[in-house]
Design a protein around this motif. Structure first.
Motif, PDB file in Angstrom:
ATOM      1  N   MET A   1       0.880  -1.278   0.128  1.00 26.55           N
ATOM      2  CA  MET A   1      -0.141  -0.087  -0.159  1.00 26.55           C
ATOM      3  C   MET A   1       0.766   1.344  -0.037  1.00 26.55           C
ATOM      4  N   GLY A   2       1.684   1.365   0.756  1.00 28.22           N
ATOM      5  CA  GLY A   2       2.702   2.708   1.087  1.00 28.22           C
ATOM      6  C   GLY A   2       2.185   3.682   1.655  1.00 28.22           C
ATOM      7  N   LEU A   3       2.951   4.580   1.724  1.00 25.85           N
ATOM      8  CA  LEU A   3       2.511   6.075   2.627  1.00 25.85           C
ATOM      9  C   LEU A   3       1.813   6.828   1.384  1.00 25.85           C
ATOM     10  N   GLN A   4       0.577   7.422   1.838  1.00 28.57           N
ATOM     11  CA  GLN A   4      -0.136   8.487   0.949  1.00 28.57           C
ATOM     12  C   GLN A   4       0.101   9.733   1.495  1.00 28.57           C
ATOM     13  N   MET A   5       0.741  10.024   2.393  1.00 33.50           N
ATOM     14  CA  MET A   5       0.914  11.474   3.120  1.00 33.50           C
ATOM     15  C   MET A   5       2.376  11.205   3.607  1.00 33.50           C
ATOM     16  N   ASN A   6       3.054  12.371   3.609  1.00 27.10           N
ATOM     17  CA  ASN A   6       4.446  12.469   4.127  1.00 27.10           C
ATOM     18  C   ASN A   6       4.162  13.395   5.493  1.00 27.10           C
ATOM     19  N   THR A   7       5.241  13.367   6.147  1.00 29.78           N
ATOM     20  CA  THR A   7       5.326  14.412   7.607  1.00 29.78           C
ATOM     21  C   THR A   7       4.820  15.683   7.245  1.00 29.78           C
ATOM     22  N   ASP A   8       5.195  16.407   6.089  1.00 30.06           N
ATOM     23  CA  ASP A   8       4.977  17.798   5.915  1.00 30.06           C
ATOM     24  C   ASP A   8       3.425  17.921   5.762  1.00 30.06           C
ATOM     25  N   GLU A   9       3.200  16.804   4.596  1.00 27.89           N
ATOM     26  CA  GLU A   9       1.736  16.995   4.283  1.00 27.89           C
ATOM     27  C   GLU A   9       0.644  16.850   5.470  1.00 27.89           C
ATOM     28  N   LEU A  10       1.033  15.788   6.333  1.00 26.58           N
ATOM     29  CA  LEU A  10       0.062  15.486   7.645  1.00 26.58           C
ATOM     30  C   LEU A  10       0.208  16.559   8.544  1.00 26.58           C
ATOM     31  N   MET A  11       1.405  17.568   8.812  1.00 24.24           N
ATOM     32  CA  MET A  11       1.410  18.661   9.594  1.00 24.24           C
ATOM     33  C   MET A  11       0.588  19.778   8.980  1.00 24.24           C
ATOM     34  N   VAL A  12       0.590  19.745   7.450  1.00 26.99           N
ATOM     35  CA  VAL A  12      -0.211  20.846   7.099  1.00 26.99           C
ATOM     36  C   VAL A  12      -1.743  20.683   7.369  1.00 26.99           C
ATOM     37  N   PHE A  13      -2.108  19.395   6.827  1.00 24.72           N
ATOM     38  CA  PHE A  13      -3.456  19.196   7.103  1.00 24.72           C
ATOM     39  C   PHE A  13      -3.945  19.214   8.759  1.00 24.72           C
ATOM     40  N   LEU A  14      -3.109  18.830   9.700  1.00 24.25           N
ATOM     41  CA  LEU A  14      -3.542  18.893  11.163  1.00 24.25           C
ATOM     42  C   LEU A  14      -3.653  20.362  11.457  1.00 24.25           C
ATOM     43  N   ASP A  15      -2.706  21.274  10.841  1.00 19.52           N
ATOM     44  CA  ASP A  15      -2.908  22.615  11.084  1.00 19.52           C
ATOM     45  C   ASP A  15      -4.029  23.285  10.544  1.00 19.52           C
ATOM     46  N   ARG A  16      -4.496  22.969   9.305  1.00 15.92           N
ATOM     47  CA  ARG A  16      -5.670  23.525   8.658  1.00 15.92           C
ATOM     48  C   ARG A  16      -6.895  22.995   9.154  1.00 15.92           C
ATOM     49  N   GLU A  17      -6.932  21.705   9.437  1.00 15.47           N
ATOM     50  CA  GLU A  17      -8.414  21.067   9.741  1.00 15.47           C
ATOM     51  C   GLU A  17      -8.298  21.198  11.330  1.00 15.47           C
ATOM     52  N   PHE A  18      -7.415  21.337  12.155  1.00 15.07           N
ATOM     53  CA  PHE A  18      -7.680  21.496  13.635  1.00 15.07           C
ATOM     54  C   PHE A  18      -6.825  22.444  14.148  1.00 15.07           C
ATOM     55  N   PRO A  19      -7.050  23.930  13.741  1.00 11.97           N
ATOM     56  CA  PRO A  19      -6.383  24.765  14.193  1.00 11.97           C
ATOM     57  C   PRO A  19      -6.031  25.051  15.804  1.00 11.97           C
ATOM     58  N   GLN A  20      -7.081  24.484  16.251  1.00 13.13           N
ATOM     59  CA  GLN A  20      -6.935  24.741  17.990  1.00 13.13           C
ATOM     60  C   GLN A  20      -5.632  23.761  18.749  1.00 13.13           C
ATOM     61  N   VAL A  21      -5.280  23.007  17.770  1.00 14.03           N
ATOM     62  CA  VAL A  21      -4.094  22.323  18.490  1.00 14.03           C
ATOM     63  C   VAL A  21      -2.752  22.600  17.668  1.00 14.03           C
ATOM     64  N   THR A  22      -2.789  23.757  17.012  1.00 16.06           N
ATOM     65  CA  THR A  22      -1.570  24.043  16.042  1.00 16.06           C
ATOM     66  C   THR A  22      -0.473  24.361  17.149  1.00 16.06           C
ATOM     67  N   GLY A  23       0.735  23.718  16.670  1.00 14.87           N
ATOM     68  CA  GLY A  23       1.956  23.958  17.788  1.00 14.87           C
ATOM     69  C   GLY A  23       1.907  22.987  18.758  1.00 14.87           C
ATOM     70  N   ASP A  24       0.845  22.220  18.946  1.00 12.25           N
ATOM     71  CA  ASP A  24       0.978  21.087  20.058  1.00 12.25           C
ATOM     72  C   ASP A  24       1.721  19.895  19.656  1.00 12.25           C
ATOM     73  N   PHE A  25       1.672  19.435  18.488  1.00 16.43           N
ATOM     74  CA  PHE A  25       2.111  18.152  18.348  1.00 16.43           C
ATOM     75  C   PHE A  25       3.355  18.241  17.095  1.00 16.43           C
ATOM     76  N   ALA A  26       4.269  17.182  17.063  1.00 15.82           N
ATOM     77  CA  ALA A  26       5.180  17.264  15.986  1.00 15.82           C
ATOM     78  C   ALA A  26       5.276  15.863  15.605  1.00 15.82           C
ATOM     79  N   ILE A  27       5.691  15.433  14.592  1.00 13.48           N
ATOM     80  CA  ILE A  27       5.877  14.260  13.910  1.00 13.48           C
ATOM     81  C   ILE A  27       7.441  13.935  14.118  1.00 13.48           C
TER      82      ILE A  27
END
Length: 139
Positions: A1-27
């Motif tokens: 199957m392989g990865l469909q999203m990389n680290t940068d794409e995941l963090m952009v998605f998280l920051d866009r969809e869940f701005p209330q936790v921006t800056g709380d998490f890192a991969i």
């Protein structure tokens, strides 16, 4: 199957969809069916007594499985937690970030099951263990 999203794409998605936790998490690390994430512990994550709160530990476990699932299936904002069991095993070390080691045990068409061990940064023994099930939306 392989990865469909990389680290940068995941963090952009998280920051866009869940701005209330921006800056709380890192991969920290990402691979097929696994992820290592960090909760950047701040004052708002603490409970009386100066330890990391249970809800903050739960959030790290939940975000870890969510990101591991999205890494494998792509940006599906409506993938949701359907079950969680968490054991709080010891008090996290004061003043340090928490690290989650997550692996997906099953990734099906409809459900994903993940397991997470959470450590105080630099600690050898886990402070919590969680297992979560996610519902994957139809494509």
């Amino acid at each position: 199957m392989g990865l469909q999203m990389n680290t940068d794409e995941l963090m952009v998605f998280l920051d866009r969809e869940f701005p209330q936790v921006t800056g709380d998490f890192a991969i920290e690390d990402l691979g097929e069916m696994r992820i290592r994430t960090r909760l950047k512990v701040g004052e708002r994550h603490l409970r009386p007594g100066g330890t990391v709160s249970g809800p903050s530990i739960f959030a790290l476990a939940d975000v870890s499985v969510y990101l591991a699932v999205l890494a494998m299936i792509g940006p599906q904002g409506l993938a949701v937690t359907t079950n969680c069991s968490i054991d709080f095993m010891r008090k996290p070390a004061a003043g340090v970030d928490l690290i989650a080691e997550c692996r997906l045990l099953k990734l099906g068409r409809v459900l994903a099951v993940g397991e997470v061990l959470i450590f105080s940064e630099g600690g050898e023994s886990p402070v919590a263990r969680a297992s979560l099930t996610y519902s994957i939306p139809p494509r």
